[in-house]
Design a protein around this motif. Structure first.
Motif, PDB file in Angstrom:
ATOM      1  N   GLY A  36       0.787  -1.290   0.124  1.00 52.77           N
ATOM      2  CA  GLY A  36       0.034  -0.010  -0.012  1.00 52.77           C
ATOM      3  C   GLY A  36       1.070   1.171   0.066  1.00 52.77           C
ATOM      4  N   MET A  37       1.827   1.161   0.795  1.00 53.84           N
ATOM      5  CA  MET A  37       2.773   2.336   0.878  1.00 53.84           C
ATOM      6  C   MET A  37       3.528   2.589  -0.564  1.00 53.84           C
ATOM      7  SD  MET A  37       3.872   1.866   4.754  1.00 53.84           S
ATOM      8  CE  MET A  37       5.167   3.309   4.919  1.00 53.84           C
ATOM      9  N   LEU A  38       3.897   1.588  -0.817  1.00 55.99           N
ATOM     10  CA  LEU A  38       4.587   1.434  -2.163  1.00 55.99           C
ATOM     11  C   LEU A  38       3.801   2.191  -3.190  1.00 55.99           C
ATOM     12  CD1 LEU A  38       7.540   0.334  -2.494  1.00 55.99           C
ATOM     13  CD2 LEU A  38       6.945  -1.572  -3.551  1.00 55.99           C
ATOM     14  N   VAL A  39       2.398   1.716  -3.345  1.00 54.35           N
ATOM     15  CA  VAL A  39       1.838   2.257  -4.445  1.00 54.35           C
ATOM     16  C   VAL A  39       1.688   3.581  -4.230  1.00 54.35           C
ATOM     17  CG1 VAL A  39      -0.734   1.967  -5.228  1.00 54.35           C
ATOM     18  CG2 VAL A  39       0.269  -0.015  -4.766  1.00 54.35           C
ATOM     19  N   GLU A  40       1.307   4.176  -3.124  1.00 57.71           N
ATOM     20  CA  GLU A  40       1.100   5.410  -2.909  1.00 57.71           C
ATOM     21  C   GLU A  40       2.239   6.288  -3.203  1.00 57.71           C
ATOM     22  OE1 GLU A  40       0.676   9.259  -0.929  1.00 57.71           O
ATOM     23  OE2 GLU A  40       2.409   7.802  -0.283  1.00 57.71           O
ATOM     24  N   ARG A  41       3.384   5.753  -2.972  1.00 58.60           N
ATOM     25  CA  ARG A  41       4.500   6.653  -3.155  1.00 58.60           C
ATOM     26  C   ARG A  41       4.857   6.812  -4.714  1.00 58.60           C
ATOM     27  NH1 ARG A  41       7.511   9.159  -4.286  1.00 58.60           N
ATOM     28  NH2 ARG A  41       9.610   9.890  -3.801  1.00 58.60           N
ATOM     29  N   LEU A  42       4.783   5.558  -5.322  1.00 60.12           N
ATOM     30  CA  LEU A  42       5.072   5.596  -6.860  1.00 60.12           C
ATOM     31  C   LEU A  42       4.006   6.153  -7.699  1.00 60.12           C
ATOM     32  CD1 LEU A  42       6.556   1.935  -6.910  1.00 60.12           C
ATOM     33  CD2 LEU A  42       7.864   4.144  -6.940  1.00 60.12           C
ATOM     34  N   ALA A  43       2.767   6.067  -7.542  1.00 61.18           N
ATOM     35  CA  ALA A  43       1.791   6.297  -8.369  1.00 61.18           C
ATOM     36  C   ALA A  43       0.859   7.589  -8.168  1.00 61.18           C
ATOM     37  CB  ALA A  43       0.837   5.140  -8.790  1.00 61.18           C
ATOM     38  N   TYR A  44       0.591   7.594  -6.528  1.00 52.87           N
ATOM     39  CA  TYR A  44      -0.288   8.726  -6.286  1.00 52.87           C
ATOM     40  C   TYR A  44       0.332   9.871  -5.852  1.00 52.87           C
ATOM     41  CZ  TYR A  44      -3.495   4.625  -5.992  1.00 52.87           C
ATOM     42  OH  TYR A  44      -4.012   3.621  -6.498  1.00 52.87           O
ATOM     43  N   LYS A  45       1.473   9.701  -5.115  1.00 49.80           N
ATOM     44  CA  LYS A  45       2.358  10.965  -4.619  1.00 49.80           C
ATOM     45  C   LYS A  45       2.693  12.063  -5.823  1.00 49.80           C
ATOM     46  CE  LYS A  45       5.697  12.420  -1.480  1.00 49.80           C
ATOM     47  NZ  LYS A  45       7.081  12.225  -1.384  1.00 49.80           N
ATOM     48  N   PRO A  46       3.336  11.335  -6.776  1.00 48.28           N
ATOM     49  CA  PRO A  46       3.598  12.499  -7.824  1.00 48.28           C
ATOM     50  C   PRO A  46       2.426  13.220  -8.533  1.00 48.28           C
ATOM     51  CG  PRO A  46       4.519  10.274  -8.440  1.00 48.28           C
ATOM     52  CD  PRO A  46       3.577  10.060  -7.128  1.00 48.28           C
ATOM     53  N   LEU A  47       1.090  12.786  -7.939  1.00 50.47           N
ATOM     54  CA  LEU A  47      -0.041  13.440  -8.684  1.00 50.47           C
ATOM     55  C   LEU A  47      -0.908  14.175  -7.569  1.00 50.47           C
ATOM     56  CD1 LEU A  47      -1.205  10.510 -10.948  1.00 50.47           C
ATOM     57  CD2 LEU A  47       0.040  12.473 -11.748  1.00 50.47           C
ATOM     58  N   ARG A  48      -0.167  14.552  -6.656  1.00 53.54           N
ATOM     59  CA  ARG A  48      -0.977  15.205  -5.512  1.00 53.54           C
ATOM     60  C   ARG A  48      -1.623  16.253  -6.043  1.00 53.54           C
ATOM     61  NH1 ARG A  48       1.231  13.820  -0.525  1.00 53.54           N
ATOM     62  NH2 ARG A  48       0.967  11.585  -1.149  1.00 53.54           N
ATOM     63  N   GLN A  49      -0.926  17.160  -7.007  1.00 53.57           N
ATOM     64  CA  GLN A  49      -1.463  18.502  -7.476  1.00 53.57           C
ATOM     65  C   GLN A  49      -2.401  18.346  -8.764  1.00 53.57           C
ATOM     66  OE1 GLN A  49      -1.031  20.695  -5.227  1.00 53.57           O
ATOM     67  NE2 GLN A  49       0.608  19.560  -4.373  1.00 53.57           N
ATOM     68  N   ALA A  50      -2.443  16.882  -9.227  1.00 58.21           N
ATOM     69  CA  ALA A  50      -2.939  16.823 -10.563  1.00 58.21           C
ATOM     70  C   ALA A  50      -4.612  16.758 -10.281  1.00 58.21           C
ATOM     71  CB  ALA A  50      -2.684  15.275 -10.947  1.00 58.21           C
ATOM     72  N   PRO A  51      -5.380  16.971 -11.692  1.00 63.80           N
ATOM     73  CA  PRO A  51      -6.860  16.807 -11.341  1.00 63.80           C
ATOM     74  C   PRO A  51      -7.340  15.678 -11.162  1.00 63.80           C
ATOM     75  CG  PRO A  51      -5.904  17.175 -13.669  1.00 63.80           C
ATOM     76  CD  PRO A  51      -4.887  17.301 -12.729  1.00 63.80           C
ATOM     77  N   SER A  52      -8.562  15.548 -10.614  1.00 64.06           N
ATOM     78  CA  SER A  52      -8.937  14.174  -9.955  1.00 64.06           C
ATOM     79  C   SER A  52      -9.082  13.141 -10.895  1.00 64.06           C
ATOM     80  CB  SER A  52     -10.077  14.385  -9.126  1.00 64.06           C
ATOM     81  OG  SER A  52     -11.229  14.668  -9.872  1.00 64.06           O
ATOM     82  N   LEU A  53      -9.341  13.847 -12.036  1.00 70.32           N
ATOM     83  CA  LEU A  53      -9.496  12.563 -13.392  1.00 70.32           C
ATOM     84  C   LEU A  53      -8.262  11.703 -13.511  1.00 70.32           C
ATOM     85  CD1 LEU A  53     -11.944  11.757 -15.530  1.00 70.32           C
ATOM     86  CD2 LEU A  53     -10.263  13.498 -16.988  1.00 70.32           C
ATOM     87  N   ALA A  54      -7.084  12.365 -13.612  1.00 67.59           N
ATOM     88  CA  ALA A  54      -5.796  11.961 -13.659  1.00 67.59           C
ATOM     89  C   ALA A  54      -5.521  10.873 -12.391  1.00 67.59           C
ATOM     90  CB  ALA A  54      -4.837  12.832 -13.723  1.00 67.59           C
ATOM     91  N   VAL A  55      -5.884  11.361 -11.092  1.00 69.49           N
ATOM     92  CA  VAL A  55      -5.572  10.632 -10.163  1.00 69.49           C
ATOM     93  C   VAL A  55      -6.631   9.297 -10.254  1.00 69.49           C
ATOM     94  CG1 VAL A  55      -5.520  10.236  -7.713  1.00 69.49           C
ATOM     95  CG2 VAL A  55      -4.969  12.394  -8.880  1.00 69.49           C
ATOM     96  N   LEU A  56      -7.670   9.367 -10.711  1.00 72.78           N
ATOM     97  CA  LEU A  56      -8.537   8.205 -10.761  1.00 72.78           C
ATOM     98  C   LEU A  56      -8.202   7.472 -11.794  1.00 72.78           C
ATOM     99  CD1 LEU A  56     -11.245   6.988  -9.665  1.00 72.78           C
ATOM    100  CD2 LEU A  56     -12.435   8.141 -11.066  1.00 72.78           C
ATOM    101  N   ILE A  57      -7.815   7.894 -12.841  1.00 72.83           N
ATOM    102  CA  ILE A  57      -7.308   6.830 -14.052  1.00 72.83           C
ATOM    103  C   ILE A  57      -6.118   6.130 -13.683  1.00 72.83           C
ATOM    104  CG2 ILE A  57      -6.483   6.734 -16.412  1.00 72.83           C
ATOM    105  CD1 ILE A  57      -8.443   9.063 -16.934  1.00 72.83           C
ATOM    106  N   THR A  58      -5.207   6.723 -12.873  1.00 68.56           N
ATOM    107  CA  THR A  58      -4.027   6.127 -12.464  1.00 68.56           C
ATOM    108  C   THR A  58      -4.316   5.006 -11.530  1.00 68.56           C
ATOM    109  OG1 THR A  58      -3.092   8.291 -12.446  1.00 68.56           O
ATOM    110  CG2 THR A  58      -1.843   6.458 -11.073  1.00 68.56           C
ATOM    111  N   ALA A  59      -5.288   5.343 -10.524  1.00 69.62           N
ATOM    112  CA  ALA A  59      -5.750   4.193  -9.461  1.00 69.62           C
ATOM    113  C   ALA A  59      -6.166   3.237 -10.231  1.00 69.62           C
ATOM    114  CB  ALA A  59      -6.676   4.789  -8.593  1.00 69.62           C
ATOM    115  N   ILE A  60      -7.115   3.307 -11.281  1.00 63.78           N
ATOM    116  CA  ILE A  60      -7.749   2.067 -12.321  1.00 63.78           C
ATOM    117  C   ILE A  60      -6.436   1.446 -12.708  1.00 63.78           C
ATOM    118  CG2 ILE A  60      -8.981   1.707 -14.163  1.00 63.78           C
ATOM    119  CD1 ILE A  60     -10.736   4.100 -13.311  1.00 63.78           C
TER     120      ILE A  60
END
Lengths: 293, 352
Positions: free
Chosen positions: A75-99
């Motif tokens: 969980g921490m790895l996923v957050e660090r690698l995929a979600y943290k770089p997108l902290r400022q990005a629009p929510s659409l981009a974050v959701l697509i990354t999560a998918i």
């Protein structure tokens, strides 16, 4: 008595949803993102537990601990690698990354462990408590699931409300900027939230697969979405809400299976989600957020 | 009409639209020549229609995700509504209209109408939501459509049309035909979908979308996408414009579904599941949100590539997952964007 039996299995299923929903609701509360990959962390946890118990013959308890450890790191790895770089990005981009992350975990699992369903050994055996002269039987796993859910709820609520880290988490979910100014390490807090949520997902995975013993790479996807439904139902961001929403959704699903149609039970669950979002978008126990310009 | 509008457009935008049409027409001509000179293998020829259908799906989802800025995760649901209604109507018309292309065209129109209606009904609740909630509710509707179609029975006999849910209680008379058979779907479909029909549908989809995007409504879509509150404050009716994009997109997806289905002899509702919705989303994301030509090329490449690389078929979905993550990181993270700009000497400097 049949009604009561259905009710108890509903509560049991609901307890699993509630534990999964906690992961969604905490992450949503703090990172304001829908972690689509959460359901697949459940699946990874279940596989780790499966291999630990059936191949390396660890006791089930150790298997669950091991699964929690692996999932926490994941969980921490996923957050660090995929979600943290997108902290400022629009929510659409974050959701697509999560998918994308959800698909990544599912297909990695497919390559590692193949699509053949594995029969998961129950972590507490297949026995049952007989009540009312055998008219009502409550399997051990059902009893364990419900009690585990209650314990987790109480411990987590105390953690959030009493400890310093819990306070930091609440501060971050209110206002990240202000929390940072108060000297809270926001990134570490978000990481911690993912760690707790993923650790709980491992527990949910072991419980889910003990109750429904087929384990496949796609095992986590549907419970994940339903648990998200539960989190929304209870009010996203609220821990008692996840508990209440999970239990209610479990009972609704089992009743729909029993009294309407087993093929349409998923459709009923999703219909609940749609109705809740339309009638009470903040959920049963959620706060109505005011939109500021 | 189209010409006048294009002249009024900014040069860059008009050039992009002409380029899209030109590429699509050129690709069509090349494929036709190759297929008539037997240059194309039969497996490739069999893929031409599905590729066209996926291209139309990509264009239609791009209207929602790229232009309107909402994530729809249930697009395969509209495709399946179109597939089932289109095929069922084609079967019903079999005795009346013997000309296959006309029947195909009518079936696609019926499919588009049904899908547009589904889009409208679903849009009423969905478009009141936003962001993640909207996405998850479209997912829920996609699953509901799949469950319902899996339990839907529809048949015809001399008494007229019959349908039922859950179990087959249509009780057809002798000589009647059960068209939709619940989880078994529809079988015995006449394969009347052709490559030219796919090409025409794609051109129509492009014309519809480009005209819509470069109209008053299209500018409204983008204004709402970029700043919902500002758009509302200047008096744009948000629900109306979102509904317009959503219904148009659903109608195109329905027509594409009918085209797709009539390329196979059997279709089942499970073919149009969440994975299909994600596949179409990958086309849009890889091609660039809002970029129709990119989405079309992505649809072609990602449909042909897995066929050509059969030995790596296990890694196909993994590749899609990585595409989604890497594309999002590369286009939304400033550090990575700067890094890519530095290592790419051919990149044109973008004017600020």
């Amino acid at each position: 008595m049949i009604f009561l039996n259905y009710f108890i299995s509903g509560i049991s299923l609901g307890s699993i949803y509630a534990i999964i929903a906690l992961g969604y609701t905490m992450v949503y509360g703090i990172a304001k993102m829908l972690n689509f990959a959460h359901g697949d962390v459940i699946m990874v946890g279940a596989y780790v537990c499966f291999y630990a118990v059936s191949r390396y013959e660890f006791p089930p308890f150790v298997g669950v601990i091991l699964a929690m450890f692996v999932c926490t790191v994941l969980g921490m790895l996923v957050e660090r690698l995929a979600y943290k770089p997108l902290r400022q990005a629009p929510s659409l981009a974050v959701l697509i990354t999560a998918i994308g992350m959800s698909y990544f975990l599912q297909n990695t699992a497919l390559l590692l462990w193949s699509s053949n369903p594995k029969v998961f050994p129950s972590i507490v055996g297949r026995g049952a408590f007989k009540l009312f002269e055998g008219k009502l039987s409550v399997s051990h796993i059902t009893a364990l699931t419900i009690s585990a859910c209650v314990v987790i709820m109480i411990v987590l609520s105390l953690f959030i409300s009493k400890t310093r880290l819990g306070k930091a988490m609440r501060a971050c979910s209110e206002d990240k900027g202000a929390a940072q100014l108060m000297g809270i390490n926001v990134n570490a807090t978000i990481s911690l939230t993912f760690a707790i949520g993923s650790g709980l997902a491992a527990v949910a995975g072991a419980l889910l697969c003990s109750a429904y013993p087929t384990l496949m790479p796609t095992t986590g996807a549907l419970p994940g979405i339903k648990a998200f439904t539960a989190a929304v139902f209870g009010g996203i961001g609220s821990i008692p809400g996840a508990f209440l929403g999970g239990l209610m959704l479990g009972v609704i699903e089992i009743f729909a299976k029993a009294y309407i149609s087993s093929q349409l039970s998923d459709a009923v669950v999703f219909a609940v989600l749609i109705i809740v979002l339309l009638v009470k978008p903040a959920g049963l126990l959620g706060k109505q957020a005011q939109e500021k310009v | 009409m189209t010409m006048r509008r294009l002249i009024n457009l900014k040069r860059v935008e008009a050039r992009r639209i002409y380029l899209t049409y030109a590429v699509v027409i050129a690709a069509y001509v090349i494929c036709q020549v190759m297929s008539s000179t037997k240059f194309l293998s039969s497996s490739m020829r069999g893929m031409l229609v599905p590729i066209c259908a996926y291209m139309v799906m990509s264009v239609s989802l791009n209207l929602v995700v790229g232009i309107s800025g909402e994530l729809s995760l249930g697009h395969a649901g509209f495709m399946s509504v179109g597939a089932f209604s289109g095929v069922a109507s084609a079967i019903l018309m079999q005795g009346v209209i013997t000309n296959a292309p006309v029947r195909l065209a009518l079936a696609m129109i019926v499919a588009a109408v049904f899908a547009a209606f589904a889009g409208f009904v679903i849009g009423i609740p969905v478009l009141r939501l936003k962001g993640d909630y909207l996405a998850i509710v479209t997912l829920a509707f996609g699953e509901i459509i799949k469950s319902l179609l899996n339990n839907f029975y529809f048949g015809m006999d001399s008494q007229g049309l019959h349908f039922s849910m859950l179990t087959d209680t249509t009780r057809l008379l002798k000589g009647g035909r059960l068209i939709i058979r619940g989880p078994m779907g529809i079988s015995g479909i006449q394969k009347i979908a052709t490559f030219p029909a796919g090409f025409i549908l794609l051109m129509i989809a492009l014309m519809v979308v480009f005209n819509l995007v470069n109209s008053r409504s299209g500018r409204a879509f983008m204004a709402i996408r970029d700043d919902r509150i500002a758009a509302e404050s200047i008096g744009l009716d948000i629900t109306k414009y979102k509904m317009m994009a959503f219904v148009t997109s659903a109608a195109l997806a329905g027509a594409a579904g009918a085209l797709f289905a009539m390329n196979y002899s059997t279709i089942v509702a499970n073919k149009f599941d969440f994975n299909t919705s994600i596949l179409i989303l990958v086309f849009v994301v890889l091609g660039g949100q809002g970029n129709m030509l990119g989405g079309i090329i992505a649809a072609a490449v990602l449909t042909i590539l897995p066929e050509k690389l059969r030995q790596f078929s296990d890694y196909r979905m993994l590749l899609y997952a990585i595409i989604l993550i890497v594309m999002m990181l590369a286009t939304n993270n400033d550090e990575i964007k700067n890094f890519l700009n530095r290592i790419n000497p051919f990149r044109r400097k973008e004017a600020e």
